[in-house]
Scaffold this motif. Structure first.
Motif, PDB file in Angstrom:
ATOM      1  N   ARG A   1       0.822  -1.209   0.000  1.00 11.57           N
ATOM      2  CA  ARG A   1       0.000   0.000   0.000  1.00 11.57           C
ATOM      3  C   ARG A   1       0.862   1.268   0.000  1.00 11.57           C
ATOM      4  NH1 ARG A   1      -0.370  -2.156   5.094  1.00 11.57           N
ATOM      5  NH2 ARG A   1       0.380  -0.851   6.818  1.00 11.57           N
TER       6      ARG A   1
ATOM      7  N   ARG B   1       0.674   4.423  -2.724  1.00  7.98           N
ATOM      8  CA  ARG B   1       0.543   5.828  -2.307  1.00  7.98           C
ATOM      9  C   ARG B   1       1.659   6.685  -2.899  1.00  7.98           C
ATOM     10  NH1 ARG B   1       1.580   8.753   2.871  1.00  7.98           N
ATOM     11  NH2 ARG B   1       0.238  10.590   2.799  1.00  7.98           N
TER      12      ARG B   1
ATOM     13  N   ALA C   1       5.557  10.284   2.367  1.00  4.01           N
ATOM     14  CA  ALA C   1       5.041   8.928   2.149  1.00  4.01           C
ATOM     15  C   ALA C   1       6.179   7.912   2.249  1.00  4.01           C
ATOM     16  CB  ALA C   1       4.356   8.832   0.786  1.00  4.01           C
TER      17      ALA C   1
END
Length: 235
Positions: A97, A101, A131
């Motif tokens: 994930r 992102r 991130a």
């Protein structure tokens, strides 16, 4: 609501250098400009001071915070360390994930570049690198990294200006995607190298900007090592 609007607008103007370093911020003038009392103006200025974007002096005057050019080498030194360690940790600890992102945010930066929107560019650049830091799973290092990224956003805007006028450098590159790929492959050493190269490129381009600014400004008599806006803070 009033204070938030003032904060957002002044923050945008400071980050994009529409309000230059060292510019005075008079509460009465701002109150007239925004059509509200001085209380929300003061609240917004206090928040901007906490962000390091304004300086509230002992004589109750407020200035847009100077940019410390003399401290730039030390700033880059710290940025390089935190960028490398957070990117190394991301390559070690990332989840699927996290990669998704990063790709979304890298695309957001590209879109901002194509729109020539400096504020969106600096915001999406920060979000992309944060991130990476969050994928590293060390909130203490991520927090310190985020503070440095925020502190450097005005420098980044000057850096954008230089690249836009350059005939050799380009804002759009594969740098972010190369970093993502190294993190995806959990290649810690390559991620480290790419993070370091990214910081070095920022340093070199900004130094080129300063040299070009110095060469073009025939009225610029004081050394570049002084703080931008220092003369205004003495008024």
């Amino acid at each position: 609501m009033g204070a938030r609007h003032v904060y957002d607008e002044l923050r945008r103007e400071i980050l994009t250098l529409a309000l230059e370093p060292g510019s005075p911020l008079d509460e009465t003038v701002l109150s007239q400009r925004f059509g509200m009392s001085r209380s929300p103006i003061r609240e917004a200025l206090v928040r901007l001071s906490a962000d390091g974007l304004v300086e509230m002096l002992s004589n109750r005057s407020t200035l847009v915070a100077p940019i410390d050019l003399a401290g730039f080498p030390r700033y880059v030194e710290a940025l390089d360390f935190l960028q490398r360690i957070n990117t190394r940790l991301a390559a070690r600890n990332r989840a699927d994930r996290d990669i998704k992102r990063m790709l979304v945010l890298a695309k957001s930066f590209d879109d901002a570049c194509l729109a020539n929107d400096y504020l969106a560019m600096s915001a999406s650049n920060r979000d992309f690198h944060m991130a990476i830091a969050e994928a590293g799973k060390n909130p203490y290092l991520a927090k310190c990294y985020g503070q440095l990224l925020d502190e450097g956003r005005r420098i980044l805007h000057m850096h954008f200006d230089y690249i836009q006028s350059s005939t050799t450098d380009r804002l759009l590159s594969s740098d972010h995607y190369d970093m993502i790929e190294a993190i995806r492959e959990k290649d810690v050493e390559r991620a480290d190298i790419l993070a370091h190269d990214h910081t070095r490129q920022f340093h070199d381009r900004f130094m080129n900007f300063l040299r070009a600014r110095y060469d073009d400004d025939f009225t610029f008599e004081k050394p570049l090592s002084m703080k931008i806006g220092a003369s205004a803070s003495k008024q």
